[in-house]
Design a protein around this motif. Structure first.
Motif, PDB file in Angstrom:
ATOM      1  N   LEU A 124       0.822  -1.213   0.000  1.00 16.92           N
ATOM      2  CA  LEU A 124       0.000   0.000   0.000  1.00 16.92           C
ATOM      3  C   LEU A 124       0.855   1.261   0.000  1.00 16.92           C
ATOM      4  N   MET A 125       1.860   1.296   0.851  1.00 11.83           N
ATOM      5  CA  MET A 125       2.690   2.481   0.989  1.00 11.83           C
ATOM      6  C   MET A 125       4.158   2.107   0.800  1.00 11.83           C
ATOM      7  N   GLY A 126       4.754   2.625  -0.282  1.00  9.64           N
ATOM      8  CA  GLY A 126       6.178   2.443  -0.473  1.00  9.64           C
ATOM      9  C   GLY A 126       6.962   3.401   0.400  1.00  9.64           C
ATOM     10  N   ARG A 127       8.279   3.228   0.423  1.00  6.19           N
ATOM     11  CA  ARG A 127       9.112   4.076   1.277  1.00  6.19           C
ATOM     12  C   ARG A 127       9.031   5.536   0.848  1.00  6.19           C
ATOM     13  N   MET A 130       5.655   6.940   1.855  1.00  5.30           N
ATOM     14  CA  MET A 130       5.591   7.136   3.306  1.00  5.30           C
ATOM     15  C   MET A 130       6.407   8.358   3.716  1.00  5.30           C
ATOM     16  N   ALA A 131       7.553   8.551   3.046  1.00 10.56           N
ATOM     17  CA  ALA A 131       8.365   9.734   3.335  1.00 10.56           C
ATOM     18  C   ALA A 131       7.622  11.011   2.945  1.00 10.56           C
ATOM     19  N   ASP A 132       6.930  10.971   1.797  1.00 11.35           N
ATOM     20  CA  ASP A 132       6.138  12.137   1.375  1.00 11.35           C
ATOM     21  C   ASP A 132       5.008  12.408   2.356  1.00 11.35           C
ATOM     22  N   LEU A 133       4.358  11.344   2.820  1.00 14.38           N
ATOM     23  CA  LEU A 133       3.264  11.503   3.776  1.00 14.38           C
ATOM     24  C   LEU A 133       3.771  12.075   5.091  1.00 14.38           C
ATOM     25  N   THR A 134       4.905  11.582   5.555  1.00 15.04           N
ATOM     26  CA  THR A 134       5.465  12.064   6.816  1.00 15.04           C
ATOM     27  C   THR A 134       5.892  13.527   6.705  1.00 15.04           C
ATOM     28  N   ARG A 135       6.437  13.904   5.549  1.00  9.56           N
ATOM     29  CA  ARG A 135       6.919  15.265   5.370  1.00  9.56           C
ATOM     30  C   ARG A 135       5.765  16.260   5.198  1.00  9.56           C
ATOM     31  N   ALA A 136       4.788  15.892   4.363  1.00  9.87           N
ATOM     32  CA  ALA A 136       3.703  16.828   4.047  1.00  9.87           C
ATOM     33  C   ALA A 136       2.503  16.683   4.976  1.00  9.87           C
ATOM     34  N   GLY A 137       2.346  15.523   5.604  1.00  8.39           N
ATOM     35  CA  GLY A 137       1.194  15.298   6.473  1.00  8.39           C
ATOM     36  C   GLY A 137      -0.014  14.760   5.741  1.00  8.39           C
ATOM     37  N   THR A 138      -0.020  14.867   4.401  1.00  6.88           N
ATOM     38  CA  THR A 138      -1.128  14.345   3.592  1.00  6.88           C
ATOM     39  C   THR A 138      -0.573  13.748   2.315  1.00  6.88           C
ATOM     40  N   SER A 161      -3.993  11.008   5.587  1.00  9.12           N
ATOM     41  CA  SER A 161      -3.622  12.153   6.420  1.00  9.12           C
ATOM     42  C   SER A 161      -3.105  11.656   7.762  1.00  9.12           C
ATOM     43  N   LEU A 162      -2.058  12.322   8.255  1.00  3.81           N
ATOM     44  CA  LEU A 162      -1.515  11.984   9.568  1.00  3.81           C
ATOM     45  C   LEU A 162      -2.344  12.653  10.661  1.00  3.81           C
ATOM     46  N   VAL A 163      -2.445  11.987  11.795  1.00  7.04           N
ATOM     47  CA  VAL A 163      -3.129  12.548  12.965  1.00  7.04           C
ATOM     48  C   VAL A 163      -2.094  12.676  14.080  1.00  7.04           C
TER      49      VAL A 163
END
Length: 247
Positions: A124-127, A130-138, A161-163
């Motif tokens: 579902l989530m590649g590295r 996941m890095a983009d999600l962690t950096r941008a939050g969405t 989205s991160l909570v």
């Protein structure tokens, strides 16, 4: 509990022995005991205030929880809430009714057990994602394949989205997945219509080209006959001229 402690201190104060003088041992004990009771009453009053505030807070939290549950229930998309390790903690009714999963079926399970990437075996989530999600939050527009309880693969488009809590600590991830089967069917229908129109245009173009070729052939044939007729007329004129000269 606070009310019971207050009642107990009042009973103790009522039945405590009355000293005749504040200078004797009984008077000192009475004063100390009265001060202790007053302190307990003050503490109990503060505890009572805090207890009421706690009850009000719990009531408000309950109202917020009900409000949030109603909002989740009204969302037609699939909503999956996970912990930071991507383990399912909560799902909305759409996941249960449309995919056939109960809360207990997905609770504490890795989201990978129900979601797959577009490639089937893809995670579902590649590295990088996941890095983009962690950096941008969405992370918007992530394509994936959501699998129903019956094993049917459902193409979806997901927004993640991160909570975080008030201190900024990551406490979960919210995944909102939209079923795009109808969209894909519409795209396929439009592609079919496009293909049909292109075929009709191709056939019409061929007909026009054929008609133009036939017209060009007819024009060339008419030109050839016209040239032949002119030559015949010229030859006839020369014959008549020659006959006149000979005469």
């Amino acid at each position: 509990m606070v009310k019971r402690v207050l009642a107990l201190t009042q009973d103790v104060q009522r039945f405590a022995p009355k000293a005749e003088s504040a200078e004797d041992e009984g008077g000192i004990l009475q004063q100390s005991f009265s001060h202790l009771i007053q302190q307990m009453q003050t503490n109990m009053t503060e505890l009572g205030t805090k207890a009421r505030l706690l009850e009000e807070t719990e009531q408000k939290l309950g109202e917020v929880s009900v409000y949030s549950a109603q909002i989740l229930a009204s969302i037609a998309d699939y909503v999956i809430v996970t912990d930071p390790d991507m383990r399912v903690t909560k799902v909305n009714p759409a996941v249960q009714t449309l995919l056939g999963y109960g809360v207990d079926d997905l609770k504490d399970q890795l989201v990978e057990t129900g979601l797959r990437g577009t490639g089937g075996g893809e995670v579902l989530m590649g590295r990088e994602e996941m890095a983009d999600l962690t950096r941008a939050g969405t992370l918007w527009g992530k394509s994936g394949m959501l699998r129903s309880r019956s094993g049917e693969g459902i193409p979806v488009q997901m927004n993640l989205s991160l909570v975080r809590d008030s201190s900024g600590l990551l406490i979960g991830i919210v995944i909102v997945a939209r079923d795009v089967r109808e969209t894909l069917r519409l795209v396929a229908d439009l592609q079919q219509v496009k293909t049909t129109l292109e075929e009709r245009v191709r056939q019409r173009t061929q007909q026009i080209e054929q008609a133009m070729q036939e017209r060009e052939s007819a024009y060339q044939e008419l030109t050839r006959k016209d040239d032949q007729l002119i030559r015949q007329e010229k030859m006839a004129s020369l014959g008549q001229l020659a006959a006149g000269v000979a005469h």
